[in-house]
Motif scaffolding. Structure first.
Motif, PDB file in Angstrom:
ATOM      1  N   ASP A 185      15.069   7.545 -14.117  1.00 47.16           N
ATOM      2  CA  ASP A 185      16.127   6.501 -13.925  1.00 47.16           C
ATOM      3  C   ASP A 185      15.688   5.455 -12.926  1.00 47.16           C
ATOM      4  O   ASP A 185      16.277   4.444 -12.808  1.00 47.16           O
ATOM      5  CB  ASP A 185      17.556   6.928 -13.638  1.00 47.16           C
ATOM      6  N   PHE A 186      14.993   5.914 -11.624  1.00 48.04           N
ATOM      7  CA  PHE A 186      14.713   5.187 -10.668  1.00 48.04           C
ATOM      8  C   PHE A 186      13.382   4.568 -10.381  1.00 48.04           C
ATOM      9  O   PHE A 186      13.283   3.846  -9.417  1.00 48.04           O
ATOM     10  CB  PHE A 186      15.118   6.062  -9.384  1.00 48.04           C
ATOM     11  N   LEU A 187      12.623   4.568 -11.415  1.00 44.54           N
ATOM     12  CA  LEU A 187      11.304   3.918 -11.430  1.00 44.54           C
ATOM     13  C   LEU A 187      11.118   3.374 -13.055  1.00 44.54           C
ATOM     14  O   LEU A 187      10.993   4.225 -13.805  1.00 44.54           O
ATOM     15  CB  LEU A 187      10.081   4.732 -11.001  1.00 44.54           C
ATOM     16  N   THR A 188      10.962   2.275 -13.154  1.00 45.67           N
ATOM     17  CA  THR A 188      10.667   1.711 -14.502  1.00 45.67           C
ATOM     18  C   THR A 188       9.757   0.706 -14.714  1.00 45.67           C
ATOM     19  O   THR A 188       9.061   0.299 -13.573  1.00 45.67           O
ATOM     20  CB  THR A 188      11.964   0.860 -15.034  1.00 45.67           C
ATOM     21  N   SER A 189       9.169   0.371 -15.824  1.00 43.77           N
ATOM     22  CA  SER A 189       8.144  -0.554 -15.822  1.00 43.77           C
ATOM     23  C   SER A 189       8.123  -1.756 -15.597  1.00 43.77           C
ATOM     24  O   SER A 189       7.483  -2.926 -15.350  1.00 43.77           O
ATOM     25  CB  SER A 189       7.818  -0.778 -17.451  1.00 43.77           C
ATOM     26  N   GLU A 190       9.584  -2.195 -15.106  1.00 40.22           N
ATOM     27  CA  GLU A 190       9.831  -3.666 -14.460  1.00 40.22           C
ATOM     28  C   GLU A 190       9.735  -3.597 -12.799  1.00 40.22           C
ATOM     29  O   GLU A 190       9.929  -4.588 -12.253  1.00 40.22           O
ATOM     30  CB  GLU A 190      11.437  -3.999 -14.902  1.00 40.22           C
ATOM     31  N   ASP A 191       9.663  -2.547 -12.337  1.00 41.21           N
ATOM     32  CA  ASP A 191       9.450  -2.338 -10.898  1.00 41.21           C
ATOM     33  C   ASP A 191       7.899  -2.534 -10.295  1.00 41.21           C
ATOM     34  O   ASP A 191       7.079  -2.594 -11.037  1.00 41.21           O
ATOM     35  CB  ASP A 191       9.611  -0.827 -10.343  1.00 41.21           C
ATOM     36  N   ARG A 192       8.067  -3.188  -9.216  1.00 35.11           N
ATOM     37  CA  ARG A 192       6.688  -3.503  -8.354  1.00 35.11           C
ATOM     38  C   ARG A 192       6.940  -2.845  -7.032  1.00 35.11           C
ATOM     39  O   ARG A 192       7.609  -3.110  -6.454  1.00 35.11           O
ATOM     40  CB  ARG A 192       6.605  -5.174  -8.203  1.00 35.11           C
ATOM     41  N   VAL A 193       5.740  -1.844  -7.117  1.00 37.05           N
ATOM     42  CA  VAL A 193       6.399  -0.961  -6.062  1.00 37.05           C
ATOM     43  C   VAL A 193       5.461  -0.984  -4.771  1.00 37.05           C
ATOM     44  O   VAL A 193       4.063  -1.112  -4.888  1.00 37.05           O
ATOM     45  CB  VAL A 193       5.838   0.659  -6.819  1.00 37.05           C
ATOM     46  N   LEU A 194       6.025  -0.575  -3.632  1.00 43.19           N
ATOM     47  CA  LEU A 194       5.006  -0.497  -2.319  1.00 43.19           C
ATOM     48  C   LEU A 194       5.273   0.996  -1.878  1.00 43.19           C
ATOM     49  O   LEU A 194       6.458   1.474  -1.786  1.00 43.19           O
ATOM     50  CB  LEU A 194       5.919  -1.346  -1.324  1.00 43.19           C
ATOM     51  N   ILE A 195       4.207   1.621  -2.000  1.00 45.27           N
ATOM     52  CA  ILE A 195       4.253   2.955  -1.554  1.00 45.27           C
ATOM     53  C   ILE A 195       3.985   3.064   0.137  1.00 45.27           C
ATOM     54  O   ILE A 195       3.595   2.394   0.635  1.00 45.27           O
ATOM     55  CB  ILE A 195       3.149   3.886  -2.106  1.00 45.27           C
ATOM     56  N   ILE A 196       4.799   4.008   0.705  1.00 43.99           N
ATOM     57  CA  ILE A 196       5.009   4.119   2.104  1.00 43.99           C
ATOM     58  C   ILE A 196       4.699   5.467   2.545  1.00 43.99           C
ATOM     59  O   ILE A 196       5.470   6.465   1.854  1.00 43.99           O
ATOM     60  CB  ILE A 196       6.280   3.726   2.728  1.00 43.99           C
ATOM     61  N   ASP A 197       3.930   5.876   3.350  1.00 44.40           N
ATOM     62  CA  ASP A 197       3.863   7.131   4.009  1.00 44.40           C
ATOM     63  C   ASP A 197       3.375   7.158   5.352  1.00 44.40           C
ATOM     64  O   ASP A 197       2.894   6.178   5.805  1.00 44.40           O
ATOM     65  CB  ASP A 197       2.857   8.073   3.169  1.00 44.40           C
ATOM     66  N   ASP A 198       3.670   8.161   6.152  1.00 41.48           N
ATOM     67  CA  ASP A 198       3.308   8.395   7.527  1.00 41.48           C
ATOM     68  C   ASP A 198       1.809   8.695   7.699  1.00 41.48           C
ATOM     69  O   ASP A 198       1.106   8.003   8.808  1.00 41.48           O
ATOM     70  CB  ASP A 198       4.087   9.619   8.305  1.00 41.48           C
ATOM     71  N   PHE A 199       1.333   9.485   6.936  1.00 40.75           N
ATOM     72  CA  PHE A 199      -0.340   9.773   7.023  1.00 40.75           C
ATOM     73  C   PHE A 199      -0.985   9.771   5.898  1.00 40.75           C
ATOM     74  O   PHE A 199      -0.441   9.892   4.811  1.00 40.75           O
ATOM     75  CB  PHE A 199      -0.541  11.071   7.538  1.00 40.75           C
ATOM     76  N   LEU A 200      -2.462   9.270   5.791  1.00 43.64           N
ATOM     77  CA  LEU A 200      -3.380   9.400   4.944  1.00 43.64           C
ATOM     78  C   LEU A 200      -4.492   9.834   5.298  1.00 43.64           C
ATOM     79  O   LEU A 200      -5.056   9.419   6.298  1.00 43.64           O
ATOM     80  CB  LEU A 200      -3.756   7.847   4.381  1.00 43.64           C
ATOM     81  N   ALA A 201      -4.952  11.076   4.811  1.00 47.04           N
ATOM     82  CA  ALA A 201      -6.104  11.886   5.086  1.00 47.04           C
ATOM     83  C   ALA A 201      -6.898  11.902   3.997  1.00 47.04           C
ATOM     84  O   ALA A 201      -7.884  11.043   3.640  1.00 47.04           O
ATOM     85  CB  ALA A 201      -5.680  13.056   5.906  1.00 47.04           C
ATOM     86  N   LYS A 202      -6.715  13.016   3.229  1.00 40.70           N
ATOM     87  CA  LYS A 202      -7.689  13.246   2.186  1.00 40.70           C
ATOM     88  C   LYS A 202      -7.110  12.555   0.670  1.00 40.70           C
ATOM     89  O   LYS A 202      -7.851  12.728  -0.244  1.00 40.70           O
ATOM     90  CB  LYS A 202      -7.886  14.818   1.929  1.00 40.70           C
TER      91      LYS A 202
END
Length: 192
Positions: free
Chosen positions: A112-129
């Motif tokens: 219900d909360f993510l559809t084909s009409e969305d343009r998404v920015l992913i946010i996270d604290d760390f990126l390692a592997k």
């Protein structure tokens, strides 16, 4: 981002196993005005991308994502790591391997909360592997939504995650890129 690098040098600690502990301001205790400045920077980087949703994974990413989303004026959705009774119906799922906990778990997000009409920015604290980021990208792909990019607070640039995700054509903007760190020599950042 010099503001973040200075804060990491001041308050971050390199622990056993080369774990970067920034829990005094980022992912246990949150310095809200400081994290709001990081959110402002993510907004500056992605403001022209037509963002409709900010996506993260529980739990450490939620505060950062909320302060970022406030600048965009859009909702935050987050993938849950544990099954709950309040997610009913159809869900998107992906697997994440946690190097910290040495186990694989499924993340889930209600359709219900993510559809084909969305343009998404992913946010996270760390990126390692890259395991968590790749799983979040799978959720976006499964929803038929488009990815504007990923905003990462701290990237461990000496690990392969950033290169793996960028090789897939995803724009990754990391506010601090750690070139190396250890308990003896401390933290060094990538020179840009």
């Amino acid at each position: 981002m010099k503001l973040l690098e200075d804060r990491i040098l001041k308050d971050g600690k390199v622990g056993a196993g080369n774990v970067l502990k920034v829990d005094s301001f980022l992912n246990h205790q949150i310095d809200v005005p400081f994290i709001s400045e990081l959110g402002r920077e993510f907004y500056r980087l992605y403001k022209d991308e037509g963002i409709t949703k900010v996506l993260t994974i529980e739990a450490s990413g939620i505060g950062i994502a909320c302060l970022t989303a406030a600048y965009f004026g859009v909702p935050v959705v987050f993938a849950k790591k544990t099954p709950t009774n309040n997610i009913s119906g159809d869900v998107y799922t992906a697997e994440v391997y946690s190097y910290t906990h040495e186990r694989t778990y499924a993340i889930r997000l209600a359709r219900d909360f993510l559809t084909s009409e969305d343009r998404v920015l992913i946010i996270d604290d760390f990126l390692a592997k890259g395991s968590a980021l790749l799983a979040l990208l799978k959720l976006v792909h499964d929803a038929g939504a488009s990815v504007a990019g990923a905003g990462i607070v701290i990237e461990k640039a000496y690990q392969p995650g950033g290169d793996i995700v960028r090789a897939q054509g995803v724009r990754v903007e990391s506010l601090a890129r750690v070139a190396s760190m250890d308990e003896t020599d401390g933290i060094r950042f990538v020179e840009e």
